[in-house]
Design an enzyme around this catalytic site. Sequence first.
Site, PDB file in Angstrom:
ATOM      1  N   ASN A 164       0.844  -1.432   0.042  1.00 32.26           N
ATOM      2  CA  ASN A 164      -0.075   0.070  -0.114  1.00 32.26           C
ATOM      3  C   ASN A 164       0.773   1.312  -0.059  1.00 32.26           C
ATOM      4  O   ASN A 164       0.471   2.257  -0.605  1.00 32.26           O
ATOM      5  CB  ASN A 164      -1.166  -0.002   0.999  1.00 32.26           C
ATOM      6  CG  ASN A 164      -0.336  -0.154   2.630  1.00 32.26           C
ATOM      7  OD1 ASN A 164       0.757  -0.482   2.676  1.00 32.26           O
ATOM      8  ND2 ASN A 164      -1.232   0.066   3.568  1.00 32.26           N
ATOM      9  N   LYS A 187      12.858  -6.410   1.351  1.00 32.96           N
ATOM     10  CA  LYS A 187      12.223  -7.254   0.371  1.00 32.96           C
ATOM     11  C   LYS A 187      10.839  -6.431   0.236  1.00 32.96           C
ATOM     12  O   LYS A 187       9.829  -6.653   1.355  1.00 32.96           O
ATOM     13  CB  LYS A 187      11.881  -8.388   0.958  1.00 32.96           C
ATOM     14  CG  LYS A 187      11.173  -9.600  -0.052  1.00 32.96           C
ATOM     15  CD  LYS A 187      10.577 -10.641   0.703  1.00 32.96           C
ATOM     16  CE  LYS A 187       9.062 -10.685   1.022  1.00 32.96           C
ATOM     17  NZ  LYS A 187       8.050 -10.035   0.165  1.00 32.96           N
ATOM     18  N   SER A 240       0.457  -7.877   7.825  1.00 32.11           N
ATOM     19  CA  SER A 240      -0.635  -8.462   8.441  1.00 32.11           C
ATOM     20  C   SER A 240      -0.338  -8.872   9.780  1.00 32.11           C
ATOM     21  O   SER A 240       0.728  -9.603   9.983  1.00 32.11           O
ATOM     22  CB  SER A 240      -1.440  -9.331   7.564  1.00 32.11           C
ATOM     23  OG  SER A 240      -0.763 -10.387   7.328  1.00 32.11           O
ATOM     24  N   THR A 243       0.616 -12.481   9.353  1.00 32.12           N
ATOM     25  CA  THR A 243       2.036 -12.795   8.888  1.00 32.12           C
ATOM     26  C   THR A 243       2.939 -12.433  10.130  1.00 32.12           C
ATOM     27  O   THR A 243       4.087 -13.155  10.551  1.00 32.12           O
ATOM     28  CB  THR A 243       2.543 -12.060   7.632  1.00 32.12           C
ATOM     29  OG1 THR A 243       1.397 -12.156   6.657  1.00 32.12           O
ATOM     30  CG2 THR A 243       4.021 -12.371   7.313  1.00 32.12           C
ATOM     31  N   GLU A 266       5.240  -3.879  12.384  1.00 34.75           N
ATOM     32  CA  GLU A 266       3.981  -2.569  12.088  1.00 34.75           C
ATOM     33  C   GLU A 266       2.797  -3.348  11.660  1.00 34.75           C
ATOM     34  O   GLU A 266       2.955  -3.821  10.301  1.00 34.75           O
ATOM     35  CB  GLU A 266       4.499  -1.772  11.147  1.00 34.75           C
ATOM     36  CG  GLU A 266       5.764  -1.067  11.641  1.00 34.75           C
ATOM     37  CD  GLU A 266       5.544  -0.034  12.810  1.00 34.75           C
ATOM     38  OE1 GLU A 266       4.386   0.451  13.076  1.00 34.75           O
ATOM     39  OE2 GLU A 266       6.498   0.379  13.403  1.00 34.75           O
ATOM     40  N   CYS A 300      -3.212   1.079   6.780  1.00 35.80           N
ATOM     41  CA  CYS A 300      -3.412   0.113   8.093  1.00 35.80           C
ATOM     42  C   CYS A 300      -3.998   1.067   9.021  1.00 35.80           C
ATOM     43  O   CYS A 300      -4.851   0.445  10.156  1.00 35.80           O
ATOM     44  CB  CYS A 300      -2.026  -0.096   8.223  1.00 35.80           C
ATOM     45  SG  CYS A 300      -0.788   1.386   8.497  1.00 35.80           S
ATOM     46  N   GLU A 409     -10.085  -6.235  10.372  1.00 40.30           N
ATOM     47  CA  GLU A 409      -9.607  -5.439   9.191  1.00 40.30           C
ATOM     48  C   GLU A 409     -10.221  -5.792   8.018  1.00 40.30           C
ATOM     49  O   GLU A 409      -9.731  -6.854   7.485  1.00 40.30           O
ATOM     50  CB  GLU A 409      -8.148  -5.592   9.312  1.00 40.30           C
ATOM     51  CG  GLU A 409      -7.359  -4.353   8.667  1.00 40.30           C
ATOM     52  CD  GLU A 409      -6.034  -4.261   8.473  1.00 40.30           C
ATOM     53  OE1 GLU A 409      -5.506  -5.536   8.347  1.00 40.30           O
ATOM     54  OE2 GLU A 409      -5.378  -3.368   8.586  1.00 40.30           O
ATOM     55  N   GLU A 486       8.328   3.293  13.656  1.00 41.78           N
ATOM     56  CA  GLU A 486       8.908   3.800  12.255  1.00 41.78           C
ATOM     57  C   GLU A 486       9.037   5.379  12.705  1.00 41.78           C
ATOM     58  O   GLU A 486       8.277   5.757  13.485  1.00 41.78           O
ATOM     59  CB  GLU A 486       8.069   3.888  11.054  1.00 41.78           C
ATOM     60  CG  GLU A 486       7.537   2.290  10.940  1.00 41.78           C
ATOM     61  CD  GLU A 486       8.499   1.354  10.090  1.00 41.78           C
ATOM     62  OE1 GLU A 486       9.483   1.538  10.251  1.00 41.78           O
ATOM     63  OE2 GLU A 486       8.048   0.522   9.543  1.00 41.78           O
TER      64      GLU A 486
END
Length: 524
Positions: A164, A187, A240, A243, A266, A300, A409, A486
């Site tokens: 995104n 990545k 997500s 993950t 995050e 998010c 979500e 971040e």
Amino acid sequence: MSKTLTSLIHVNAKKALYFDAYNYINDQKILRNDIPVYNPATHEILCHIPDSKEDDIKLAVESAIKGQKFWFSKSCDERRDIMYKTGDILQTNYDNIVYAEVKDSGKPIWEAKMDVTASIDCIKYFAGLANTNAITGQYINMGENYAFVRREPIGVVAAIGVWNFPLLTATWKSGPALASGNALIFKPSPLTPLTSLMLAEAFTEAGLPTGCFNVVQGGAQTGSLLCKHPSIGKISFTGSATTGSAIVKNISGDGLFVPAKRLTLELGGKSPLIVFGDAPLEMAVKTAMMANFLTQGATCSNGTRVFVHDSVYNRFIELLVAKMNQNFISNPQGIGDPTLDTTLIGATITSEHAKKVMSYIEKGKEEGAKLVFGGYRVHPPGLTSKNGHFLMPAIFSECTDDMTICKEEIFGSVMCLLKFKEEGEVIERANNTYFGLSGGICTKDISLAHRVSSAIQCGTFNVNTFNMYPVQIPFGGIKGSGYGHECGLQSIEHYTQWKSVYVDATSADNPSSMFCPYFDGLIP
Ligand code: NAD
């Protein structure tokens, strides 16, 4: 790799229909056409990427280990200059990067411009920090002696990104990592591989030593290999919650040793936006739209649960629906080709994701929410129905906290309107979620804004606006939305480690701090 590849950053991305997307390791471009990547707006093949395996990761790690030593041996002024120059190179190639981001992600060009500007700001912000006390350590006076505490880089960091905000995620991670002397292996999402390569090329052109910023392409398996690699000291993950949870298990070691890898996560959210009765409703309506419809709703931090006070609930819906009609029904150009300046909302990233969003809309209807706007597929003029996946944003009223659309979500443009009566009640309901990414309030009452901002369980909070995250302020989640930050000074903490050094400054022959009698053969 047989052909000579042009630097992506210099390709005219506005005109280009197909790009060469490669692994960027040790400043080398390694092209393999393993996985096709589609332009979300046209559904035509945009590029192919390598599906990176163990050998690719090994190469990237070796190159990063070498590069990092050299990078950290440079003075902090040199690191600042190279990063600053990178920002300038990105600025010079702004249009190419913007068009590549639009074609890769499907987001409208006005948003891509904001993202690329924010990415340049990010690299320059961390360049500015590189030679300041934010990155240096501390000195502690011990009388005759002293100690100092070094802030050291972790070494090799791997960062895993999402589709995104492809470039922004790459800069949010590489900015603090490189400014504090690490090397990075990035990545990107396999859906959006282009702009992190442009960033890599800008770093190289600016003079970043070989191996300090590598890009490995691939999907879940490539990410998993990075997480397992023993020479990678830190994983910075955006994606997500599912993950994120798999990564926690993946790096948790063999049970004999505490795993040496550090991790920041995050993750997703289901954030609340609370509109109180005193809020100017025009402003609250715009805030709710900003909180829900950026990047086709795939943001998010979106405030997807909009709690509106009972006293203004009906009026708020009236104004919101009128504004949506004005933007998207009276204006047929509102949704469509994301490369056009007139487009407000672009293409959904994949057909699978569009199906997922549509299935949530169906679920909302089944569970009794009232669809007051949108929630259907659009076939924008000039683009045939075979191309891209375009969705009219959905707005549901009469929602209840237990509905699936209010709990999970969706990562698409689905706004849920919920009615509330009391401050205490809405705080409790807003916090009744697994997630804790962001939150917001619309009100003229500054005391109320302070009370609610401290009561909502989240990492970032907006007053009378939403989704405002300048690089100077830390961004991160709590609860199921992850941990770490971040941006801001706080992000440096996640890319560095402390080393304390105590120095007996009196004399090496007669050290004043050796107080232990055993050393002189004396038993007390
Ligand atoms: P995702 O978790 O499916 O994928 C994210 C990245 O992880 C991709 O690069 C993917 O290839 C990689 N990956 C997948 N499985 C992996 C594994 N087992 N090990 C290592 N890497 C793996 O997420 P997505 O669908 O790409 O992105 C959407 C999610 O990201 C949403 O939940 C959204 O809220 C979240 N997100 C969070 C933030 C934030 O800053 N908090 C920002 C953007 C998106």
